[in-house]
Write a protein that holds these residues in place. Structure first.
Motif, short mmCIF file in Angstrom:
data_model
loop_
_atom_site.label_atom_id
_atom_site.label_comp_id
_atom_site.label_asym_id
_atom_site.label_seq_id
_atom_site.Cartn_x
_atom_site.Cartn_y
_atom_site.Cartn_z
N TYR A 53 3.99 6.60 -6.99
CA TYR A 53 3.12 7.25 -8.04
C TYR A 53 3.74 8.68 -7.69
O TYR A 53 3.87 9.33 -8.73
CB TYR A 53 1.78 7.04 -7.12
CG TYR A 53 0.59 7.62 -8.42
CD1 TYR A 53 0.69 7.71 -9.14
CD2 TYR A 53 -0.46 9.03 -8.05
CE1 TYR A 53 -0.71 8.07 -10.20
CE2 TYR A 53 -0.58 10.17 -7.98
CZ TYR A 53 -1.41 9.60 -9.78
OH TYR A 53 -1.65 10.32 -10.62
N ASN B 134 0.44 -0.98 0.16
CA ASN B 134 0.18 0.00 -0.43
C ASN B 134 0.93 1.01 0.17
O ASN B 134 0.31 2.15 -0.89
CB ASN B 134 -1.30 0.16 1.28
CG ASN B 134 -2.34 1.52 1.75
OD1 ASN B 134 -1.05 2.21 1.00
ND2 ASN B 134 -3.35 0.72 1.22
N GLN C 196 -6.06 3.36 -3.53
CA GLN C 196 -5.14 4.14 -4.61
C GLN C 196 -6.16 4.99 -4.59
O GLN C 196 -7.13 4.70 -6.13
CB GLN C 196 -4.06 3.51 -5.08
CG GLN C 196 -3.08 2.10 -4.75
CD GLN C 196 -2.91 3.04 -3.92
OE1 GLN C 196 -1.83 3.80 -3.59
NE2 GLN C 196 -2.27 2.65 -2.61
N THR D 6 -3.75 -3.90 -3.69
CA THR D 6 -3.73 -2.65 -3.01
C THR D 6 -4.22 -1.61 -4.17
O THR D 6 -4.46 -0.16 -3.66
CB THR D 6 -1.68 -2.89 -3.93
OG1 THR D 6 -1.38 -3.48 -2.96
CG2 THR D 6 -1.18 -0.87 -3.33
N THR E 33 -5.10 4.63 3.19
CA THR E 33 -4.67 5.67 3.08
C THR E 33 -3.66 6.09 3.65
O THR E 33 -4.06 6.17 5.20
CB THR E 33 -5.02 6.78 2.01
OG1 THR E 33 -5.98 6.45 1.31
CG2 THR E 33 -4.05 7.59 1.33
N ALA F 98 2.39 3.98 -3.16
CA ALA F 98 1.88 5.87 -3.39
C ALA F 98 2.63 6.21 -3.51
O ALA F 98 2.64 6.94 -4.37
CB ALA F 98 0.73 5.41 -1.37
#
Length: 682
Positions: free
Chosen positions: A592, A585, A656, A652, A680, A589
């Motif tokens: 990205y 997770n 997102q 996962t 998150t 994130a």
């Protein structure tokens, strides 16, 4: 102590991306390939309903798991591609006939000893004659501590293990640890879940297998002894902690004197046990992982007759060394541990098993040759830059977290600043001078290699911490985080296609390698790693309020993964897999965010009709392309802290927010979670 992911891929990616983004003209990105293997997309499946199936559906329908594999996918294929490279190195060492005593000669001789099947057939159980006699002549239970220590040195499973590692609360020194062990099946559930027909069936087959091996070794009353052995192991399983309990680092840290240890098991001579193990007077204290197990073991041993105890140790010796004996032992061992437990129908070719044996004994010596041939220095430099890029993204993210207060953020930044990345291969190679290898003594070679590794570990006690040591070889397709050293480690072999594609656009690489790098860093802030500080010490550096907010998020993640069911009736254990799920997770994130930073405010190109964000998430989904036999999947959910691949992907992605935007996920779609149900963390 170490946290593993199959995540080595992370490194190369980001470094390459950073360089490409900073130095290449804008037109380079548009000329790059998407890196997405669109030929595997199944148009009959909606990305919004099952992204893993959509992205990999055609591959899942057509790919066959090789007969000698329990699973197949991107990671396993890379391992399969690397093994012939290692074989070529080993066989070249054989042909070179290097000087005796050199690493190259030892590599060649060990491989030769494994490949000489005729020799092994002629020997039968003779290589174990001395060890079997040692066990059979055990006069009473007072001799058990010395026997356990000896068997542990040659790699045989025993009811407890004594080893040396960094003290989890005083990381500048080594300490003696005592942990539970001694089972012949993968987990206590295989002994205790008898209401589960599959588990009960495996247990029955296990008892038959034990009898078969004992019979091959010439034991009389093999069936009766096998029954007693399984009953003994079941008693051990009953007093062992489960794998979720074992994940709690504070619960497993029980520092005590040898005198205090003796009060846990008053009938067992722990002073003698520690002396025989080689720590002796060097251990002024011990750290007991499971105090109740030590007490339980004491009672189980007292309640068990001496003949059963001896039969148990004979079985464990034979179990460990069956792969290195004649064909009857090899085949019987594979029938249970290969076919019964993982569904594999065909043993690996002998040369592949020989390569694995060389890696287990002389891994860094072989790795040194592998690196020289397959890992150029410039690739390591690119990896250094990549990891720095992801660490920078974490640094920026910490400051922006809305669930972490200022005091905890300060501690988190301090820990992040001390992360030590290790890339490719060790700065200091292992010295194998004291390891003797003979070209005609396979079992003896394995015993000496196990003893060499055991002594190397035990001899750390009282010495400075070795911060250059690696827990994986350079040729390993994996990566890990070590909380005691606060380090992230990425071996060389994973830093190659298909996980890092130098010709591909940045998006897919950030989604693949970038997410893996982020995953390993994320382990420093997962439910376990977050309990250690930057110095590697178990210390609560969270405020109570922040800790509660973090736990609320991770509790949601546990529930999400508990619902996944890879085999009917067998669910993912959300608590057991929590650390890895947090890593996935967090890693995705952060990757990205790093990808967005790399664009420098410019729009990403559209390639093959796919936007940059779509390629990013598809790059992540491709990494987990895999399929697994049911038996292996059940084994995984019982024993492995990693979730199966399809759930690492879908589980996962659906947390997102950017994924929803990239693929138009809406309420009513199967991938949809309500915003308040999404986890998150970063």
């Amino acid at each position: 102590m170490k946290r593993y992911l199959l995540s080595t891929l992370t490194l190369s990616l980001l470094a390459a991306f950073a360089n490409a983004a900073d130095n290449a003209p804008a037109s380079t990105a548009t000329a790059a390939k998407s890196g997405i293997e669109t030929q595997y997309i199944d148009p009959t499946v909606r990305a919004q309903d099952d992204f893993f199936e959509y992205l990999n559906g055609k591959w899942l329908k057509t790919a066959e798991i090789p007969a000698d594999k329990s699973s197949w996918g991107t990671f396993m294929k890379l391992r399969d591609d690397t093994t012939p490279q290692l074989r070529a190195i080993i066989e070249a060492d054989q042909q070179a006939k290097a000087k005796p005593g050199t690493d190259a000669r030892k590599i060649g001789d060990l491989y030769a000893s494994f490949m000489d099947e005729n020799k092994l057939e002629a020997l039968g159980t003779k290589p174990l004659a001395g060890e079997l006699q040692r066990i059979r002549t055990l006069k009473d239970k007072k001799g058990v501590p010395a026997l356990v220590a000896h068997l542990a040195k040659i790699g045989v499973a025993t009811p407890y293990g004594i080893g040396v590692a960094q003290d989890a609360k005083a990381s500048t020194r080594y300490a003696t640890y005592i942990r539970q062990g001694g089972l012949g099946m993968p987990d206590r559930d295989y002994y205790l879940k008898l209401d589960d027909k599959r588990m009960a069936g495996i247990r029955a087959k296990y008892e038959t297998h034990v009898a078969t091996i004992l019979g091959l070794a010439g034991e009389k009353d093999a069936a009766a002894k096998a029954k007693a052995i399984v009953a003994f192991e079941t008693r051990l399983a009953e007093v062992q902690w489960n794998r979720v309990e074992l994940r709690d680092p504070n619960k497993g840290y029980n520092k005590m004197s040898v005198a205090e240890l003796s009060t846990l098991a008053p009938d067992y001579d722990w002073k003698s046990a520690l002396a025989a193990a080689g720590v002796g007077n060097k251990a002024d204290y011990v750290i007991v992982g499971q105090p109740s197990y030590v007490t339980g073991f004491n009672k189980v041993l007292n309640d068990t007759d001496l003949e059963t105890v001896k039969a148990y140790f004979q079985w464990q010796l034979l179990r460990e060394y069956s792969p290195y004996l004649s064909k009857g032992f090899v085949d019987a061992n594979f029938d249970f541990y290969g076919t019964m437990l993982t569904g594999v129908t065909e043993n690996r070719p002998r040369w592949k098993r020989a390569v694995s044996t060389v890696e287990g004994a002389l891994g860094e010596a072989l790795g040194r040759e592998y690196v020289a041939k397959y890992f150029p220095p410039e690739r390591k430099a690119r990896m250094d830059a990549l990891v720095k890029n992801v660490l920078a993204a974490y640094k920026e993210s910490i400051d922006g977290l809305d669930w972490m207060g200022a005091a905890t953020k300060k501690e988190a930044q301090a820990k992040l600043a001390t992360f030590n990345p290790k890339i490719g291969y060790p700065n200091k190679w292992r010295d194998y001078t004291k390891l003797a290898v003979k070209p005609d003594d396979l079992a003896g070679n394995v015993m000496r290699a196990s003893t060499f590794a055991y002594n190397r570990n035990i001899n750390k006690l009282g010495t400075p911490i070795d911060r250059e040591e690696w827990g994986m070889t350079p040729q390993t397709i994996n990566a890990y985080y070590n909380s005691r050293l606060n380090e992230i480690v990425f071996p060389a072999a994973i830093l190659q296609p298909p996980f890092f594609n130098a010709e591909a656009d940045d998006a897919v690489n950030y989604g693949a390698i970038g997410a893996v790098i982020g995953h390993e860093i994320g382990h420093g802030f997962d439910d376990k790693g977050s309990q250690s500080d930057g110095e590697g010490n178990l210390r609560n550096w969270w405020t109570k309020e922040d800790e509660a907010r973090f736990k609320a998020k991770t509790d949601m993640l546990v529930k999400q993964y508990d619902a996944f069911e890879p085999v009917p009736g067998y669910h993912v254990n959300g608590a057991l897999t929590l650390g890895e799920n947090i890593g996935d997770n967090s890693g995705l994130a952060i990757a990205y965010k790093a990808y967005k930073i790399s664009l420098h405010g410019q729009p990403a190109p559209v390639i093959d009709g796919l936007t940059g964000d779509q390629r990013f998430f598809m790059g992540f989904g491709q990494v987990w392309r895999s399929k697994m036999r049911d038996e292996a999947a059940i084994n995984q959910v019982k024993t492995d802290p990693h979730s199966p691949g399809q759930f690492r992907a879908n589980g996962t992605l659906r947390n997102q927010a950017a994924f929803y935007e990239a693929f138009g996920i809406k309420e009513g779609d199967k991938m949809y979670l309500k915003p308040e149900d999404r986890v998150t963390i970063w």
